[in-house]
Write a protein that holds these residues in place. Sequence first.
Motif, short mmCIF file in Angstrom:
data_model
loop_
_atom_site.label_atom_id
_atom_site.label_comp_id
_atom_site.label_asym_id
_atom_site.label_seq_id
_atom_site.Cartn_x
_atom_site.Cartn_y
_atom_site.Cartn_z
N ASN A 133 0.85 -1.19 0.00
CA ASN A 133 0.00 0.00 0.00
C ASN A 133 0.88 1.25 0.00
O ASN A 133 1.40 1.66 1.04
N THR A 134 1.06 1.84 -1.18
CA THR A 134 1.89 3.04 -1.31
C THR A 134 1.04 4.31 -1.33
O THR A 134 1.57 5.39 -1.63
N CYS A 135 -0.25 4.20 -1.04
CA CYS A 135 -1.12 5.38 -1.04
C CYS A 135 -0.60 6.42 -0.04
O CYS A 135 -0.06 6.07 1.01
N THR A 136 -0.79 7.67 -0.37
CA THR A 136 -0.27 8.74 0.46
C THR A 136 -0.90 8.73 1.85
O THR A 136 -0.25 9.05 2.84
N SER A 137 -2.19 8.36 1.93
CA SER A 137 -2.88 8.34 3.23
C SER A 137 -3.85 7.18 3.40
O SER A 137 -4.18 6.84 4.53
N ARG A 138 -4.33 6.60 2.34
CA ARG A 138 -5.46 5.67 2.37
C ARG A 138 -5.12 4.35 3.06
O ARG A 138 -4.11 3.72 2.76
N PHE A 139 -5.98 3.95 4.01
CA PHE A 139 -5.92 2.60 4.57
C PHE A 139 -6.75 1.69 3.68
O PHE A 139 -7.80 2.08 3.18
N LEU A 140 -6.30 0.44 3.51
CA LEU A 140 -7.02 -0.52 2.69
C LEU A 140 -7.57 -1.66 3.53
O LEU A 140 -6.92 -2.10 4.49
N LYS A 141 -8.75 -2.13 3.16
CA LYS A 141 -9.29 -3.38 3.67
C LYS A 141 -9.72 -4.17 2.44
O LYS A 141 -10.55 -3.70 1.66
N LEU A 142 -9.13 -5.35 2.24
CA LEU A 142 -9.28 -6.09 0.99
C LEU A 142 -10.01 -7.40 1.21
O LEU A 142 -9.83 -8.08 2.22
N ARG A 143 -10.82 -7.77 0.22
CA ARG A 143 -11.60 -9.01 0.27
C ARG A 143 -11.66 -9.60 -1.13
O ARG A 143 -11.76 -8.87 -2.12
N LEU A 144 -11.63 -10.93 -1.23
CA LEU A 144 -11.68 -11.62 -2.52
C LEU A 144 -12.66 -12.79 -2.38
O LEU A 144 -12.25 -13.91 -2.07
N ASP A 145 -13.93 -12.53 -2.57
CA ASP A 145 -14.95 -13.56 -2.37
C ASP A 145 -14.81 -14.67 -3.40
O ASP A 145 -14.44 -14.43 -4.56
N GLY A 146 -15.12 -15.90 -2.95
CA GLY A 146 -15.07 -17.05 -3.83
C GLY A 146 -13.72 -17.71 -3.94
O GLY A 146 -13.56 -18.70 -4.66
N HIS A 147 -12.73 -17.17 -3.22
CA HIS A 147 -11.37 -17.71 -3.28
C HIS A 147 -10.80 -17.76 -1.87
O HIS A 147 -11.17 -16.97 -1.01
N GLN A 148 -9.88 -18.67 -1.65
CA GLN A 148 -9.32 -18.87 -0.31
C GLN A 148 -8.14 -17.93 -0.09
O GLN A 148 -7.21 -17.88 -0.92
N VAL A 181 -8.26 -8.71 4.69
CA VAL A 181 -6.96 -8.27 5.20
C VAL A 181 -6.93 -6.75 5.22
O VAL A 181 -7.43 -6.09 4.29
N GLU A 182 -6.38 -6.18 6.29
CA GLU A 182 -6.17 -4.74 6.38
C GLU A 182 -4.72 -4.43 6.02
O GLU A 182 -3.81 -5.10 6.48
N VAL A 183 -4.55 -3.41 5.20
CA VAL A 183 -3.21 -2.96 4.82
C VAL A 183 -3.16 -1.46 5.10
O VAL A 183 -3.72 -0.66 4.36
N LEU A 184 -2.51 -1.10 6.20
CA LEU A 184 -2.41 0.31 6.55
C LEU A 184 -1.64 1.06 5.48
O LEU A 184 -0.86 0.49 4.70
N ASN A 185 -1.84 2.37 5.47
CA ASN A 185 -1.02 3.20 4.60
C ASN A 185 0.45 2.91 4.84
O ASN A 185 0.91 2.91 5.98
N SER A 186 1.18 2.59 3.78
CA SER A 186 2.60 2.22 3.76
C SER A 186 2.86 0.80 4.25
O SER A 186 3.99 0.35 4.26
N GLY A 187 1.80 0.08 4.66
CA GLY A 187 1.97 -1.30 5.10
C GLY A 187 1.94 -2.28 3.94
O GLY A 187 1.69 -1.93 2.78
N LEU A 196 -10.68 -3.33 -7.21
CA LEU A 196 -9.31 -2.95 -7.56
C LEU A 196 -8.75 -3.82 -8.68
O LEU A 196 -7.86 -3.38 -9.41
N ALA A 197 -9.22 -5.05 -8.78
CA ALA A 197 -8.75 -5.97 -9.82
C ALA A 197 -9.78 -7.08 -9.98
O ALA A 197 -10.60 -7.32 -9.08
N THR A 198 -9.74 -7.76 -11.11
CA THR A 198 -10.61 -8.90 -11.38
C THR A 198 -9.76 -10.16 -11.50
O THR A 198 -8.79 -10.18 -12.26
#
Length: 516
Positions: free
Chosen positions: A272-287, A307-313, A349-351
């Motif tokens: 996560n290289t965003c200047t400030s944004r925290f991310l929380k990511l999910r991928l349904d249908g996959h392990q 999964v949570e990915v803090l800014n710069s994490g 964010l992606a398919t």
Amino acid sequence: MTGPDSPRTGPVRTPAPVPPPDDVAGRRLVPGLSRRRALQLGGLGLLGVAIGAPGWRPSAGLALAAAEFLSEPETLHSENGLLRVRLEVAETSVTLGGRPAHMLTYNGTVPGPTLRLRPGDRLQVELVNRLSDPTNLHTHGLHVSPKGNADNTLDVHVQPGESFQYDIQLPDDHPPGPFWYHPHEHHLTADQIWSGLYGGIVVEDAGPEVPVTRDRVLVVSDTTLDDAGHPVHVSERERMKGREGRLVLVNGQLTPTIEARPGERERWRIINTCTSRFLKLRLDGHQLDLLATDIGRLAEPRRVEEVEVLNSGRVDVLVTVGEQTGELQGLANPRTRGDDGPSGAPGALATLQVSGSPVPALPPVPAYPQLPDLRGVEPAARRTMVLGLDRSGGGHEDHAGGHGTGGMVMTIDGRPFDHARTDVVTRLGTVEEWTYVNHTGMDHPMHLHVWPMQVVAVDGRPVEGVVYQDVVRVSAGGETTVRIPFEDFDGRTVHHCHINDHEDAGMMAVVEARTG
């Protein structure tokens, strides 16, 4: 190494002249956020665009055009224990999110090349500055020396037209995982990252390899472009909240497609290289199985839904592909931004496109040695670090573009950053306990250079298990307690909020580890 009273210019910089490039129209290229660029675009009525004001958004047609297959940055591998690379920093015309843009780049691309290393490797980087502002380089998360020509963000400032030779030695037992590099020039950090200066680093596993079908690096970034394709100027209000861009990209692409077959196991190293944004990511249908957060490799993979990915994490995850095509979703992550409310959800964010016949299952992931648990160690010192916000004025106007923080001053223990002042002195070979106490109305991701942190308590509640991170979340009005092993390297470096606008506004302090 210079002492705490040394001038900020720093004697370790060894300049070499670099001729400035010109663009196709014969104008000298300058950083997209310099004063000259501001005047140029302001005269055209373009730079008045700010976050929340009208500006370029991906139209449906452009979004469809941008739905291309995932392209990873160029990867540069070490050989025989050495990776020698030249990184040229310049403003470049690139394709970003499916449209032309004018960004700051490493070697002409956004993101820059991925540096792939092994524990014990030596990394030598020639950083060449073709901007009109100074810059430098920080290898975020690496456990390496902060002195001399290594990860020295306090004393190395590469001026326009000059170059600098970095020489960074990784320890033989360096933890594996995804890391990244970016500028760390005070007052310019946020603008330079926002404008495209970031790239991934991967440190390989020292032990048995994780059996996977593919190993991918996914660099998530955000920015907002004006109608001419330049990163927009950001208001003081947005800097105080922590800017979040309208374009959320993966490897510089808008919702790219990742192809896979059912049953494949992929390793995704998400940065996560965003200047400030925290991310929380999910991928349904996959392990999803979590391997690591930041520098903290787990002994065994842990099944997760999100999964949570803090800014710069960063996170290191295994994706076992299911039978149906799905989307990597960016969910709403409640980062408190003062009275403006929490961050919004960036959406898809992606398919992950699934096709073809299923593949046989891969062998289990071998166990990995657990990092030491510091909760049983008596700390040599216990410290409280108070995070504050001073609205009384006296903010900084940067020396180049005039895009300073105005009346906003952010502090640690009531004081804004001062390069010449050493705020904390520690002893090499000891463990310290730090409690970050947040007196602002905003969340802050706190980052310590050089040494990782074990999170032991959040808001007074003990944390279960051994959790190592180099970026920790300190919620608005809350507190986070960490223990830090000051090992291997002495010298002066910093800890700071990694909402880069907050760092530039003063929420940063100097830490010095001394021997003896």
